[in-house]
Design an enzyme around this catalytic site. Sequence first.
Site, PDB file in Angstrom:
ATOM      1  CG  ASP A 268      -2.095   0.959   0.858  1.00  0.00           C
ATOM      2  OD1 ASP A 268      -2.035   1.640   0.183  1.00  0.00           O
ATOM      3  OD2 ASP A 268      -3.104   0.875   1.813  1.00  0.00           O
TER       4      ASP A 268
HETATM    5  C1  BGC Z   1      -4.834   3.365  -0.148  1.00  0.00           C
HETATM    6  C2  BGC Z   1      -5.272   2.406  -1.138  1.00  0.00           C
HETATM    7  C3  BGC Z   1      -4.876   3.127  -2.399  1.00  0.00           C
HETATM    8  C4  BGC Z   1      -3.436   3.839  -2.416  1.00  0.00           C
HETATM    9  C5  BGC Z   1      -3.393   4.419  -3.731  1.00  0.00           C
HETATM   10  C6  BGC Z   1      -3.481   4.156  -0.266  1.00  0.00           C
HETATM   11  O1  BGC Z   1      -3.644   5.167   0.663  1.00  0.00           O
HETATM   12  O2  BGC Z   1      -4.868   2.844   1.115  1.00  0.00           O
HETATM   13  O3  BGC Z   1      -6.261   1.796  -0.973  1.00  0.00           O
HETATM   14  O4  BGC Z   1      -5.036   2.346  -3.438  1.00  0.00           O
HETATM   15  O5  BGC Z   1      -3.564   4.709  -1.381  1.00  0.00           O
HETATM   16  O6  BGC Z   1      -4.382   5.651  -3.903  1.00  0.00           O
END
Ligand code: BGC
Length: 771
Positions: A268
Amino acid sequence: MKLKRFLKSGAVAVGIAVTLASCTQTQTTSPQDILTIHDEEINQIISGMSLEEKVEMLHSKTIMSSEGIPRLGIQEIRYADGPFGIREEIGDMFRPKGWTIDSATYFPTGSALAATWSPDLAYKYGTGMAHEATRRGKDMVLGPAMNIQRIPVGGRTYEYFSEDPLLAGALAVGYVKGVQDEGRAVCLKHFAVNNQENDRGTVNAIVDERTLREIYLKPFEVAVKEGGAWGVMTAYNKVNGNWCSENPYLNNKILRGEWGFNGMTVSDWGGTHSTMGAALGGLNVQMTGDTYLGLALIDSVNIGKVPESVVDDKVREILRVRYTVRAIPENEANIEMASQPEEQRIAYEVASKSVVLLKNENNILPIDLNKVKNIAVIGQNAVLSTAAGGMGAGVKTIYEISPLQGLQNKIGNAATINYAPGYKNYVRSWGPPVPNPNNAETIDEAADPAFVAEAVKIAKEADLVLYFAGTNKSIETEGKDRENIDLPVGQNEIAEALIQANPNLVTVIISGGPCDLRKVNNLSKAMVQGWWNGLEGGNALADVLLGNIAPSGKLPFTFPLKLEDSPAYAMGTYPQKKEVVKEEDVFVSQYRKDDIKKDSDDKKEVDFSAFFRRPVNGPDAPYSEGLYVGYRWFDSKDLPVLYPFGYGLSYVDFNYSELETNKKSYKADDVIEVSFNIQNNGSMEADEVPQVYLHRVNPSIDWPNKELKAFSRVTLQPGEVKTVSLEIPVKDLRYWDEENKTWQNDMCDVELLVGSSVNDILLTKKLSLIE
Ligand code: BGC
């Protein structure tokens, strides 16, 4: 020759993904096998690559891509949020690039899709996401979001599907197949046990292995094994002491080893924590930055701490995905608007089957336009957009039909509609608040007398009051859990004022997660859960309210009477005490100069000093309730709830009868074949979602009172009877034996319970599981 597929812009890209999938399907034994068919060629490529070239593929190239092999014309992997609309083009610091062709379809959010209880609709939804990803030149959709909804206040409850692993898994499988059958990759998120947003970047979820396997990992297991997912996003949090992005137990032993995952993992965004940990703990791509899987990894390999074969494995897994997902050349992408009518129709269909009718005294719904000539629509939730906001899950939607617009579209001149905002809107502000007379300063601000007076005035003149209450994207959002599930900004007070003005009060809740509805439920003749339902949400809701279609959504999670009844609260394990210094949310603190350095355009001078603080120590979150999450808790403890899991009314009644099974006793390898009849006793077409639960009569170990084991969605014409046939493999009834570290049978007498919610069991049958 085959390399042609990866050529960058200007070259002809050969369309292979879909046909490849269909022609190899018959020869494969697992949906994961499709990924390995080019391994020989991929291995040859790897043998000719330098260490530097390989490591370049293991971290972000831009904020939403990771490198391919430019020397060979192998295109980078382009990611797109997900999960319910392809995100607009963004640059540094997630700033939108301001394109005009990247408006997407805003699909119903996760909990709304889940309320359809329809893997078939999840499949269509997935195809829609894939088509828009293709138009945008994106390879991997960052979705589905599929963690179990453990706490009602969870900031991402609206993104996730269910509190039940069978339902969450079935929807995820539909979504995954829909996306991947159309040639794009999914990225299951967030693996694993990401069930709270407060301290999500540091929290350590402490879960016993049985609960982990049977509840929290189960949806991911089926999405990998049955759905054949090609990508997985490791979660921000720790599980049992280890960060998810460097968790050999989760990523190497279970995901790859036991489930046979052949694809790639990405951390993530900002969730990578060390070079050795990530390298040996199963991470393919650091998103974002290259701090750990960049130069530091090259050094670790050079001094012999990380075998180069580990790097090779990572590159191979990435290239497998690259070979399976057709790279879209730049001159093919972004030539037409991302959202097209086909996807908008899918969004409507999902929304129309997700609306849940909670209460309907004296059949006040559907609205009878022969009698109801003046409708008061009260509440800003009737007009506010739910597409944008919520961080990663926000959608730049091509349009959005609000509930008020939907009613206007569908009612036309047949009745007068008057609208009043009723309450002020709560908008969480990131900087100094911008004064706005329509906005509340705090979430629990009392109702404004002037707003109430205006609402009461039009309510008095109306034949029917439609009161739109609930939350918004400032209240339910990634990065922060709600403090409680109370209706905000004096919404209860307004309901009290409205009922004084007009007894025909129908309350529609526009929210992604559950709210404390005790007060409005008592005051209202009818209650509807309307969700955050995508760009066609207003039209779909109006069709349900007017009886153009019968409501057929079912709650994918329990609506407790009050928050404190829910398991993590009752066990005192959430919210955790803040023993550590409060750090910023991981998302805020993640950006580093190296992300920005790598982004190709949109360079602006930014002061990064604020972003360098990295949270490290977080609270422990003991999952002491064990298996007893959601309805498993309320049902086993016999606790009253406001509306139970699986619940939802229709405008017709259904009759359930003739529950039969193919046998009376079953062995470990058998499949329980269940059938029963459902009749539509009403005068309109309607869908019903029958559910099959299992209760163990004399088990040898502890089990929740009931567990969902099968379900279906059936469409019935007036008077029609249909036989529903479902299968429950006995192997799906096993438990995880912690001592012997394996799945075991608990052969005992069981009861099959067929009903229309976990609390409304209509047919039962005793069976035996035997050695
Ligand atoms: C979120 C993800 C997301 C990623 C990219 C993160 O903060 O937890 O679910 O895909 O950002 O935007």
